[in-house]
Design a protein around this motif. Structure first.
Motif, PDB file in Angstrom:
ATOM      1  N   VAL A  46      -0.462  -4.190 -11.427  1.00 44.56           N
ATOM      2  CA  VAL A  46      -0.470  -2.814 -10.944  1.00 44.56           C
ATOM      3  C   VAL A  46       0.884  -2.534 -10.315  1.00 44.56           C
ATOM      4  N   PHE A  47       1.460  -1.377 -10.616  1.00 43.99           N
ATOM      5  CA  PHE A  47       2.760  -1.041 -10.039  1.00 43.99           C
ATOM      6  C   PHE A  47       2.613  -0.578  -8.595  1.00 43.99           C
ATOM      7  N   VAL A  48       3.489  -1.097  -7.733  1.00 44.08           N
ATOM      8  CA  VAL A  48       3.563  -0.693  -6.330  1.00 44.08           C
ATOM      9  C   VAL A  48       4.970  -0.202  -6.059  1.00 44.08           C
ATOM     10  N   ASP A  49       5.083   0.997  -5.509  1.00 44.09           N
ATOM     11  CA  ASP A  49       6.370   1.619  -5.244  1.00 44.09           C
ATOM     12  C   ASP A  49       6.867   1.224  -3.852  1.00 44.09           C
ATOM     13  N   LEU A  50       7.974   0.491  -3.799  1.00 42.63           N
ATOM     14  CA  LEU A  50       8.493   0.021  -2.516  1.00 42.63           C
ATOM     15  C   LEU A  50       8.776   1.177  -1.568  1.00 42.63           C
ATOM     16  N   ASP A  51       9.415   2.230  -2.074  1.00 45.92           N
ATOM     17  CA  ASP A  51       9.818   3.340  -1.208  1.00 45.92           C
ATOM     18  C   ASP A  51       8.630   4.103  -0.633  1.00 45.92           C
ATOM     19  N   HIS A  52       7.530   4.168  -1.371  1.00 40.70           N
ATOM     20  CA  HIS A  52       6.401   4.989  -0.934  1.00 40.70           C
ATOM     21  C   HIS A  52       5.199   4.191  -0.451  1.00 40.70           C
ATOM     22  N   ASP A  53       5.010   2.971  -0.966  1.00 43.30           N
ATOM     23  CA  ASP A  53       3.837   2.177  -0.600  1.00 43.30           C
ATOM     24  C   ASP A  53       4.139   1.104   0.441  1.00 43.30           C
ATOM     25  N   LEU A  54       5.385   0.631   0.473  1.00 44.73           N
ATOM     26  CA  LEU A  54       5.761  -0.460   1.377  1.00 44.73           C
ATOM     27  C   LEU A  54       6.646   0.014   2.520  1.00 44.73           C
ATOM     28  N   ALA A  55       6.812   1.323   2.634  1.00 41.04           N
ATOM     29  CA  ALA A  55       7.658   1.880   3.694  1.00 41.04           C
ATOM     30  C   ALA A  55       7.210   3.298   4.018  1.00 41.04           C
ATOM     31  N   ALA A  56       7.493   3.700   5.247  1.00 41.25           N
ATOM     32  CA  ALA A  56       7.305   5.096   5.656  1.00 41.25           C
ATOM     33  C   ALA A  56       8.560   5.875   5.265  1.00 41.25           C
ATOM     34  N   PRO A  57       8.520   7.206   5.342  1.00 40.55           N
ATOM     35  CA  PRO A  57       9.720   7.985   5.023  1.00 40.55           C
ATOM     36  C   PRO A  57      10.893   7.607   5.925  1.00 40.55           C
ATOM     37  N   PRO A  58      12.113   7.674   5.417  1.00 43.41           N
ATOM     38  CA  PRO A  58      13.286   7.327   6.232  1.00 43.41           C
ATOM     39  C   PRO A  58      13.477   8.289   7.395  1.00 43.41           C
ATOM     40  N   GLY A  59      14.094   7.771   8.454  1.00 46.68           N
ATOM     41  CA  GLY A  59      14.333   8.564   9.655  1.00 46.68           C
ATOM     42  C   GLY A  59      15.028   7.706  10.691  1.00 46.68           C
ATOM     43  N   PRO A  60      14.942   8.059  11.964  1.00 48.48           N
ATOM     44  CA  PRO A  60      15.597   7.279  13.017  1.00 48.48           C
ATOM     45  C   PRO A  60      15.139   5.823  13.086  1.00 48.48           C
ATOM     46  N   GLN A  61      13.928   5.544  12.621  1.00 51.80           N
ATOM     47  CA  GLN A  61      13.442   4.170  12.633  1.00 51.80           C
ATOM     48  C   GLN A  61      14.047   3.323  11.520  1.00 51.80           C
ATOM     49  N   GLY A  62      14.793   3.972  10.615  1.00 51.18           N
ATOM     50  CA  GLY A  62      15.447   3.246   9.539  1.00 51.18           C
ATOM     51  C   GLY A  62      15.181   3.855   8.185  1.00 51.18           C
ATOM     52  N   ARG A  63      15.853   3.292   7.168  1.00 58.15           N
ATOM     53  CA  ARG A  63      15.674   3.817   5.813  1.00 58.15           C
ATOM     54  C   ARG A  63      14.382   3.336   5.168  1.00 58.15           C
ATOM     55  N   HIS A  64      13.856   2.212   5.613  1.00 57.26           N
ATOM     56  CA  HIS A  64      12.582   1.699   5.109  1.00 57.26           C
ATOM     57  C   HIS A  64      11.726   1.207   6.282  1.00 57.26           C
TER      58      HIS A  64
END
Length: 275
Positions: A46-64
């Protein structure tokens, strides 16, 4: 459970007690991983998207930054992850993205996670079958419980650079501040030691033997006798380095926000050049 599995053992496991397979192919600035997945993947993966499934949206807490427990739980359940079933994650070859998946699953409490050493390329090179079929996934029952792996914030990373060993997993050029292709500020956290994650694997993308990794990290001051932490640009390659340290038998904490979080506070000091 050993964090790595090779293609021979995975092929045997798939016949005996099939794990949940997650395809986490991803490359910073490269083509979307889903396109590679659709061209061919391990059967049942099953495909898992690192940017969307393994991280929150980028912001002050970091890019991932870390996803919320609920968001991560929902993503893993959609992928068929359950607590009582082994999960095997893979990417193209060097386990950069797979390492982030391994770490995030471990952090949120899954204890049976393994990384396919050498990834998709190792599987194909072994002459094993691939598929373009998208599996009909039965939702899993995974419950995300934070705290399964040690974590650092900016203050903790700064302190560890003084009292233990803080490894910088980015390239040596980015560490020294000579080249910064992603973040707006170049340099490193004062006191951090350069340890590019590319030094953890061979030309085939497979991890170096545990004894070799242990010797490598020992020469950098990182052993199981001292507190060790790792950061990178956004917490992806640093997770790979935590995986390599685990293979070497050295526990380490991850600064998930990493450099992209560190430089969001203009009062944080920045060092350049060698240590």
């Amino acid at each position: 459970m050993q964090p790595l599995i090779d293609v021979t053992d995975l092929e045997r496991l798939l016949r005996r007690d099939p794990p949940t397979l997650l395809d986490v192919r991803w490359r910073l600035g490269g083509p979307p991983g889903r396109a590679a997945y659709e061209r061919g993947h391990l059967p049942g993966a099953v495909f898992v998207d690192l940017d969307h499934d393994l991280a929150a949206p980028p912001g002050p807490q970091g890019r991932h930054p870390l996803p919320s427990p609920r968001d991560f739980q929902d993503a893993m359940r959609r992928a068929g992850v359950s607590a009582d079933r082994t999960v095997v994650v893979y990417d193209d070859a060097d386990s950069t993205a797979a390492g982030r998946a391994w770490w995030t699953l471990r952090y949120f409490g899954h204890t049976r996670v393994r990384v396919l050493d050498g990834g998709y390329h190792a599987w194909v090179n072994a002459g094993l079958p691939v598929s373009t079929d998208v599996p009909d996934v039965r939702p899993g029952d995974f419950v995300a419980r934070p705290g399964g792996m040690p974590l650092l914030d900016a203050d903790g990373a700064a302190a560890l650079a003084k009292t233990g060993v803080l490894l910088d997993a980015r390239s040596a050029e980015r560490y020294r501040g000579e080249n910064e292709p992603v973040d707006p500020v170049a340099g490193h956290i004062p006191g951090a030691v350069s340890a590019p994650t590319t030094g953890n694997v061979g030309v085939d993308g497979r991890f170096l033997p545990p004894a070799v990794l242990r010797d490598r990290f020992g020469k950098l001051g990182a052993t199981d006798a001292v507190d060790v932490g790792v950061y990178c640009g956004s917490g992806v390659t640093a997770a790979h380095e935590v995986l390599a340290l685990t293979v070497a038998g050295i526990p380490a904490a991850l600064y998930v926000g990493s450099w992209s979080n560190w430089i969001s506070d203009p009062t944080n000091p920045v060092a350049t050049g060698e240590l």
